[in-house]
Design an enzyme around this catalytic site. Structure first.
Site, PDB file in Angstrom:
ATOM      1  CD  GLN A  13      -3.101  -0.850   2.171  1.00 48.83           C
ATOM      2  OE1 GLN A  13      -3.531  -1.843   2.713  1.00 48.83           O
ATOM      3  NE2 GLN A  13      -3.521   0.351   2.467  1.00 48.83           N
ATOM      4  CB  SER A  94       2.525  -5.135   3.722  1.00 52.56           C
ATOM      5  OG  SER A  94       1.323  -5.159   4.452  1.00 52.56           O
ATOM      6  CG  LEU A  95      -1.446  -5.877  -1.142  1.00 58.36           C
ATOM      7  CD1 LEU A  95      -2.692  -6.702  -0.955  1.00 58.36           C
ATOM      8  CD2 LEU A  95      -1.699  -4.625  -1.917  1.00 58.36           C
ATOM      9  NE  ARG A 119      -3.098  -8.746   4.392  1.00 58.64           N
ATOM     10  CZ  ARG A 119      -2.302  -7.700   4.203  1.00 58.64           C
ATOM     11  NH1 ARG A 119      -2.652  -6.725   3.372  1.00 58.64           N
ATOM     12  NH2 ARG A 119      -1.148  -7.597   4.845  1.00 58.64           N
ATOM     13  CG  HIS A 203       2.109  -4.960   9.194  1.00 61.30           C
ATOM     14  ND1 HIS A 203       1.920  -6.264   8.790  1.00 61.30           N
ATOM     15  CD2 HIS A 203       2.005  -4.197   8.081  1.00 61.30           C
ATOM     16  CE1 HIS A 203       1.713  -6.282   7.471  1.00 61.30           C
ATOM     17  NE2 HIS A 203       1.746  -5.038   7.029  1.00 61.30           N
ATOM     18  CD  GLN A 252       1.829  -9.785   5.465  1.00 58.23           C
ATOM     19  OE1 GLN A 252       0.671  -9.426   5.572  1.00 58.23           O
ATOM     20  NE2 GLN A 252       2.499  -9.737   4.331  1.00 58.23           N
TER      21      GLN A 252
END
Length: 314
Positions: A13, A94-95, A119, A203, A252
């Site tokens: 992101q 991440s993503l 998500r 996170h 994660q």
């Protein structure tokens, strides 16, 4: 053809922008075809949103995540169409880890698009809007940042969540605790501690409810052994077992992104070139700071595609 010194990396992101991949799509129909596939999965015209929508809507987490995953998969498909070599490793921030798993053959694209929308919704609702915050910290070492986070947390939560490059760590948690900690970090010698324009403390341990929701969504989804090994954010290692991969994807959400470790793992395995598949150059910049000898290229325009293909064939 596999290329042992090559890794493909996929952005997270923050890389989204209205009009992204437009030139690439004009030259290569596979881009819009991939977006059409995602649109069918989610039941709205994703390409129209990306090209003509409002940036504000694109920045909503539940929109951003499927949009960026689709952009990365579209670039990967184009890479394959152009006879770009298969990398030795893949990783995503991440993503971007979901993008990597689709491109590595571990997740079906349609499943992944629906999964990352869920998500995004789960991450957005885990903490009410306005109660969470994130800040980027520059110029202080990791241990000092962790110590000051612990010191300043008080009754709230503030944690180091993204280890992006040496001297760049993102902290996140309750808004008041993050703001207080940012001031303390500047007082301790940080060059900068800047609040980020995001709507949730990604996170952190506050995201555990989102992890539970993702776990439910993952129960219905099939994960296969990756055809190309993927380096995971949680422990900066690869994993072959589908059930373990599911566990890592859940973990994660509420664990720090160990990007420095991921890049170090790739370098230790012999990687000399990273190709960033998707909009922007965020990871290329981070990778170069982590390991100066890396050749870091990206693909999001016809010119950058040409340059990347030339770099890997050199």
């Amino acid at each position: 053809m596999d290329k042992q010194n090559l890794a493909l990396v996929f952005p997270g992101q923050g890389s989204q922008k209205v009009g992204m991949l437009a030139e690439l799509a004009e030259a290569h129909p596979i881009i819009t075809a991939t977006f059409a596939e995602a649109s069918d999965a989610l039941d709205y015209d994703m390409w129209k949103l990306v090209q003509q929508g409002e940036q504000e809507q694109l920045n909503l987490t539940e929109t951003t995540q499927p949009v960026l995953l689709t952009a990365s998969v579209a670039v990967w498909r184009l890479w394959c169409e152009q006879k770009g070599p298969r990398p030795a490793l893949m990783a995503g921030h991440s993503l971007g880890e979901f993008s990597a798993l689709v491109c590595a053959g571990a997740l079906a694209f349609g499943d992944a698009v629906r999964l990352v929308r869920a998500r995004g919704q789960a991450m957005q609702t885990a903490v009410p809007v306005g109660q969470g915050a994130m800040a980027a910290v520059m110029g202080l070492d990791d241990a000092e940042i962790e110590r000051i986070c612990q010191e300043q947390a008080g009754d709230g939560v503030v944690e180091a969540v993204n280890y992006n490059s040496p001297g760049q760590v993102v902290i996140a948690g309750h808004a008041g605790a993050v703001e207080r900690t940012a001031e303390a970090l500047k007082a301790a010698g940080a060059k900068r501690a800047v609040l980020l324009p995001v709507s949730a403390p990604f996170h952190t341990s506050l995201m555990r409810p989102a992890g539970d929701k993702l776990a439910e969504a993952l129960e219905a989804i099939s994960v296969s052994k990756p055809e190309t090994p993927v380096v995971h954010n949680v422990h900066a290692q690869t994993e072959e077992e589908p059930e373990q991969i599911k566990e890592l994807l859940i973990k994660q959400i509420y664990s720090p992104v160990k990007w420095v470790g991921c890049v170090q793992t790739m370098v230790d395995a012999g990687v000399e070139i990273t190709v960033e598949a998707g909009p922007g150059k965020v990871l290329s910049g981070l990778n170069k700071r982590i390991h100066k000898a890396l050749n870091c290229v990206n693909v999001d325009t016809p010119e950058s595609l040409e340059k990347a293909l030339a770099a890997v064939q050199a």
